[in-house]
Design an enzyme around this catalytic site. Sequence first.
Site, PDB file in Angstrom:
ATOM      1  N   ASP A 194      14.551  15.552  -3.000  1.00 48.06           N
ATOM      2  CA  ASP A 194      13.057  15.520  -2.836  1.00 48.06           C
ATOM      3  C   ASP A 194      12.191  16.706  -3.220  1.00 48.06           C
ATOM      4  OD1 ASP A 194      10.651  14.764  -1.778  1.00 48.06           O
ATOM      5  OD2 ASP A 194      11.284  14.300   0.304  1.00 48.06           O
ATOM      6  N   HIS A 212      12.517  11.535  -2.374  1.00 49.37           N
ATOM      7  CA  HIS A 212      11.677  11.367  -1.186  1.00 49.37           C
ATOM      8  C   HIS A 212      11.615  10.218  -0.600  1.00 49.37           C
ATOM      9  CE1 HIS A 212       8.261  12.511   1.157  1.00 49.37           C
ATOM     10  NE2 HIS A 212       7.489  11.411   0.683  1.00 49.37           N
ATOM     11  N   SER A 265       7.621  11.020   5.694  1.00 43.68           N
ATOM     12  CA  SER A 265       6.569  11.952   4.755  1.00 43.68           C
ATOM     13  C   SER A 265       5.489  12.382   5.735  1.00 43.68           C
ATOM     14  CB  SER A 265       6.298  11.106   3.624  1.00 43.68           C
ATOM     15  OG  SER A 265       5.604  11.898   2.661  1.00 43.68           O
TER      16      SER A 265
END
Length: 350
Positions: A273, A309, A187
């Site tokens: 995501d 994610h 991330s």
Amino acid sequence: MPAFDLPLPDLEHHRPEPDEPADFDMYWAAALKEAAHRDPLVSVRPVETGLRLTRTWDVTFRGYAGDPIRAWFSLPAGARKPLPAVVEYVGYGRGRGLPHERLTWVNAGYAHLLMDNRGQGDQYGSGGDTPDPHTALSGGPGPAVRGLLSPPDYHYRRLITDAVHAVTAVRSLPGVDPLRTAAVGNSQGGGLALAVAGLVPDLAAVLVTAPFLCGIRRSLELTDAGPYGEIAAYLSVRRGSEETAYRTLSYVEGVSFARRAQAPAHFGTGLRDTVCPPSGVYAAFNRYGELSGGAHPRKEIHVYPFNGHEGGEAEQVRRQLVWLESQLADRSPCDRHAPPIDGAAFGSGR
């Protein structure tokens, strides 16, 4: 959440034109120049963690503008020779937490530096220890919008500079083989690792999963989740500031860093995501290394069609461990008779 981005065959050929200002390289050269000739380390102090197989030090190094940045540095107990190093960057809103929380890389036999995020750490996890003395600059309360309307003042100019200096810091620590240093993150951490790959030409490897700040314009059009949503909310109030914000964001675009990278790379993305859309990840992956000047660096990507994610989670980590061992393995004989790396090597109270 169903798949919302481009179909996989289109992602595999997704190569948007770079959104890159002409002075991109000058911008980063100026940001990194300040601390180039300083001792990177401020202090290195041992920490008692209660762990018998890992030794940990509380490290402070100089980041952007010489600001003190905290990190945990860990070695496998009993290490007898310099080890390859993994510099890990954490996600948005997180800090370095507690030293026993992230043990994967040190348990795999690497020296491990976990960098704190300046001015973050108050949204997830166990907190952070690094304030950002520049937070009085204009912008909203969230890191993604601090200084957004001024490229020299943007939060990620400082945070990415910190990330580069973290590599310099770990290479100066005893117990580290400076020629075998990898950058790792998911991330926001993945975005930082990718930026480091573009700014540190002799990095040995980079591993990024769901990297933030890739394909920024398209991501802002696709999602209101996570940090992109903070940017959208900020611009919904500051109407007419979009192009100014886009110019600032163009200096931290992950695709531009990816184009300049030279290290072998391992990517991962979930096709569902909505936080870091897969088209941004593929834009960086497909252009990775294209400005490296020689043969394109080795790269691979792992795709998780039904994940968001969280990506591949433990499965992705398993693949990372196998891949990184193939990149950084020391094929020289181990000196079993050498004494363990002693804490005295770090100096007294530095």
